[in-house]
Design a protein around this motif. Sequence first.
Motif, PDB file in Angstrom:
ATOM      1  N   ARG A 117      34.466  38.200  34.772  1.00  0.00           N
ATOM      2  CA  ARG A 117      33.669  39.414  34.528  1.00  0.00           C
ATOM      3  C   ARG A 117      32.174  39.126  34.516  1.00  0.00           C
ATOM      4  N   ASP A 118      31.785  37.839  34.441  1.00  0.00           N
ATOM      5  CA  ASP A 118      30.370  37.468  34.481  1.00  0.00           C
ATOM      6  C   ASP A 118      29.802  37.497  35.899  1.00  0.00           C
ATOM      7  N   TYR A 119      30.660  37.665  36.904  1.00  0.00           N
ATOM      8  CA  TYR A 119      30.237  37.611  38.304  1.00  0.00           C
ATOM      9  C   TYR A 119      30.544  38.942  38.985  1.00  0.00           C
ATOM     10  N   PRO A 120      29.509  39.719  39.337  1.00  0.00           N
ATOM     11  CA  PRO A 120      29.754  41.022  39.973  1.00  0.00           C
ATOM     12  C   PRO A 120      30.660  40.941  41.194  1.00  0.00           C
ATOM     13  N   ARG A 121      30.557  39.875  41.955  1.00  0.00           N
ATOM     14  CA  ARG A 121      31.385  39.725  43.159  1.00  0.00           C
ATOM     15  C   ARG A 121      32.871  39.653  42.809  1.00  0.00           C
ATOM     16  N   PHE A 122      33.208  39.109  41.641  1.00  0.00           N
ATOM     17  CA  PHE A 122      34.595  38.893  41.259  1.00  0.00           C
ATOM     18  C   PHE A 122      35.108  39.853  40.191  1.00  0.00           C
ATOM     19  N   ALA A 123      34.216  40.443  39.404  1.00  0.00           N
ATOM     20  CA  ALA A 123      34.627  41.280  38.276  1.00  0.00           C
ATOM     21  C   ALA A 123      35.450  42.491  38.705  1.00  0.00           C
ATOM     22  N   GLY A 124      35.186  43.028  39.888  1.00  0.00           N
ATOM     23  CA  GLY A 124      35.903  44.205  40.359  1.00  0.00           C
ATOM     24  C   GLY A 124      37.173  43.894  41.124  1.00  0.00           C
ATOM     25  N   ASN A 125      37.580  42.633  41.145  1.00  0.00           N
ATOM     26  CA  ASN A 125      38.773  42.250  41.879  1.00  0.00           C
ATOM     27  C   ASN A 125      40.004  42.907  41.260  1.00  0.00           C
ATOM     28  N   PRO A 126      40.936  43.397  42.087  1.00  0.00           N
ATOM     29  CA  PRO A 126      42.121  44.085  41.556  1.00  0.00           C
ATOM     30  C   PRO A 126      42.932  43.294  40.534  1.00  0.00           C
ATOM     31  N   VAL A 127      42.944  41.957  40.598  1.00  0.00           N
ATOM     32  CA  VAL A 127      43.743  41.195  39.623  1.00  0.00           C
ATOM     33  C   VAL A 127      43.160  41.274  38.213  1.00  0.00           C
ATOM     34  N   VAL A 128      41.880  41.607  38.106  1.00  0.00           N
ATOM     35  CA  VAL A 128      41.272  41.748  36.786  1.00  0.00           C
ATOM     36  C   VAL A 128      41.880  42.963  36.092  1.00  0.00           C
ATOM     37  N   ASP A 129      41.920  44.085  36.778  1.00  0.00           N
ATOM     38  CA  ASP A 129      42.468  45.310  36.186  1.00  0.00           C
ATOM     39  C   ASP A 129      43.989  45.328  36.164  1.00  0.00           C
ATOM     40  N   GLU A 130      44.628  44.904  37.254  1.00  0.00           N
ATOM     41  CA  GLU A 130      46.088  44.999  37.350  1.00  0.00           C
ATOM     42  C   GLU A 130      46.815  43.992  36.479  1.00  0.00           C
ATOM     43  N   PHE A 131      46.291  42.777  36.380  1.00  0.00           N
ATOM     44  CA  PHE A 131      46.981  41.714  35.650  1.00  0.00           C
ATOM     45  C   PHE A 131      46.207  41.217  34.430  1.00  0.00           C
ATOM     46  N   GLY A 132      44.963  41.625  34.282  1.00  0.00           N
ATOM     47  CA  GLY A 132      44.159  41.175  33.152  1.00  0.00           C
ATOM     48  C   GLY A 132      43.647  39.760  33.285  1.00  0.00           C
ATOM     49  N   ILE A 133      43.595  39.239  34.508  1.00  0.00           N
ATOM     50  CA  ILE A 133      43.114  37.873  34.730  1.00  0.00           C
ATOM     51  C   ILE A 133      41.610  37.825  34.453  1.00  0.00           C
ATOM     52  N   HIS A 134      41.198  36.907  33.582  1.00  0.00           N
ATOM     53  CA  HIS A 134      39.786  36.786  33.234  1.00  0.00           C
ATOM     54  C   HIS A 134      39.192  35.424  33.560  1.00  0.00           C
ATOM     55  N   SER A 135      40.027  34.442  33.849  1.00  0.00           N
ATOM     56  CA  SER A 135      39.483  33.149  34.262  1.00  0.00           C
ATOM     57  C   SER A 135      40.359  32.554  35.358  1.00  0.00           C
ATOM     58  N   TYR A 136      39.726  31.728  36.189  1.00  0.00           N
ATOM     59  CA  TYR A 136      40.379  31.186  37.379  1.00  0.00           C
ATOM     60  C   TYR A 136      39.809  29.805  37.671  1.00  0.00           C
ATOM     61  N   LEU A 137      40.687  28.931  38.154  1.00  0.00           N
ATOM     62  CA  LEU A 137      40.292  27.601  38.599  1.00  0.00           C
ATOM     63  C   LEU A 137      41.160  27.267  39.803  1.00  0.00           C
ATOM     64  N   GLY A 138      40.545  27.041  40.958  1.00  0.00           N
ATOM     65  CA  GLY A 138      41.333  26.771  42.157  1.00  0.00           C
ATOM     66  C   GLY A 138      40.659  25.771  43.074  1.00  0.00           C
ATOM     67  N   ALA A 139      41.491  25.064  43.859  1.00  0.00           N
ATOM     68  CA  ALA A 139      40.995  24.085  44.828  1.00  0.00           C
ATOM     69  C   ALA A 139      41.756  24.251  46.137  1.00  0.00           C
ATOM     70  N   PRO A 140      41.088  23.978  47.261  1.00  0.00           N
ATOM     71  CA  PRO A 140      41.742  24.123  48.554  1.00  0.00           C
ATOM     72  C   PRO A 140      42.719  22.983  48.849  1.00  0.00           C
ATOM     73  N   LEU A 141      43.755  23.308  49.603  1.00  0.00           N
ATOM     74  CA  LEU A 141      44.711  22.327  50.121  1.00  0.00           C
ATOM     75  C   LEU A 141      44.290  22.040  51.562  1.00  0.00           C
ATOM     76  N   ILE A 142      43.542  20.969  51.760  1.00  0.00           N
ATOM     77  CA  ILE A 142      43.020  20.634  53.089  1.00  0.00           C
ATOM     78  C   ILE A 142      43.844  19.482  53.646  1.00  0.00           C
ATOM     79  N   ASP A 143      44.539  19.737  54.763  1.00  0.00           N
ATOM     80  CA  ASP A 143      45.426  18.714  55.324  1.00  0.00           C
ATOM     81  C   ASP A 143      44.658  17.742  56.226  1.00  0.00           C
ATOM     82  N   THR A 144      45.372  16.793  56.813  1.00  0.00           N
ATOM     83  CA  THR A 144      44.731  15.754  57.623  1.00  0.00           C
ATOM     84  C   THR A 144      44.141  16.282  58.925  1.00  0.00           C
TER      85      THR A 144
END
Length: 191
Positions: A117-144
């Motif tokens: 919610r601190d980031y306007p680009r992400f605060a309006g994402n549907p998962v915030v309202d639909e699922f109540g997700i407030h924090s996220y941590l992710g990394a890409p799976l980059i193959d060879t």
Amino acid sequence: MRYDPPRPAGRLLLTPEDKEAPARTHRLLQLGLGERPEPALDAFAGHLASLTGAPYAMVNFLGEKGQFFAGLYAPDTGLVMKEDGTRPVMGRFLPRDHGFCPHVVVRHKALVLEDVRDYPRFAGNPVVDEFGIHSYLGAPLIDTTGTVLGTVCVADVSPRPWGRTGLETIKATAADLVVRLEGPGNGGALL
């Protein structure tokens, strides 16, 4: 099959354009991934949730049609209560404009959102309202081949200070999983 990139919302493109989606879809098919739930990836997601202390963890493959959680750890408790007294169910498929993994995939870099919610680009994402997700941590799976297959990620319904430890953990687990996904001889032997 035709691929329609996302359209901008006003001046801010909420979901980034993913020009690599057709090549990624092809690579996922080569590896036999992204079309069905994988018990080994569910176990991996459970392990990731345990490592980070997050209530939700996913191994997410992004194709031309959307996002598919081939690995999912999502207990029924914790998601926001709807006005009708029910809780949303986190399934295995999300449209491309939901969540934060599409940003990780296009950027080819990990993403840490301690409070979305601190980031306007992400605060309006549907998962915030639909699922109540407030924090996220992710990394890409980059193959060879340099293809970003998808992501490993964790989420919480409360803000979380992931910190450097969380970032290092998610990046290390992503690197470990790619090695396992490609298997001996890069033939796609799963875990």
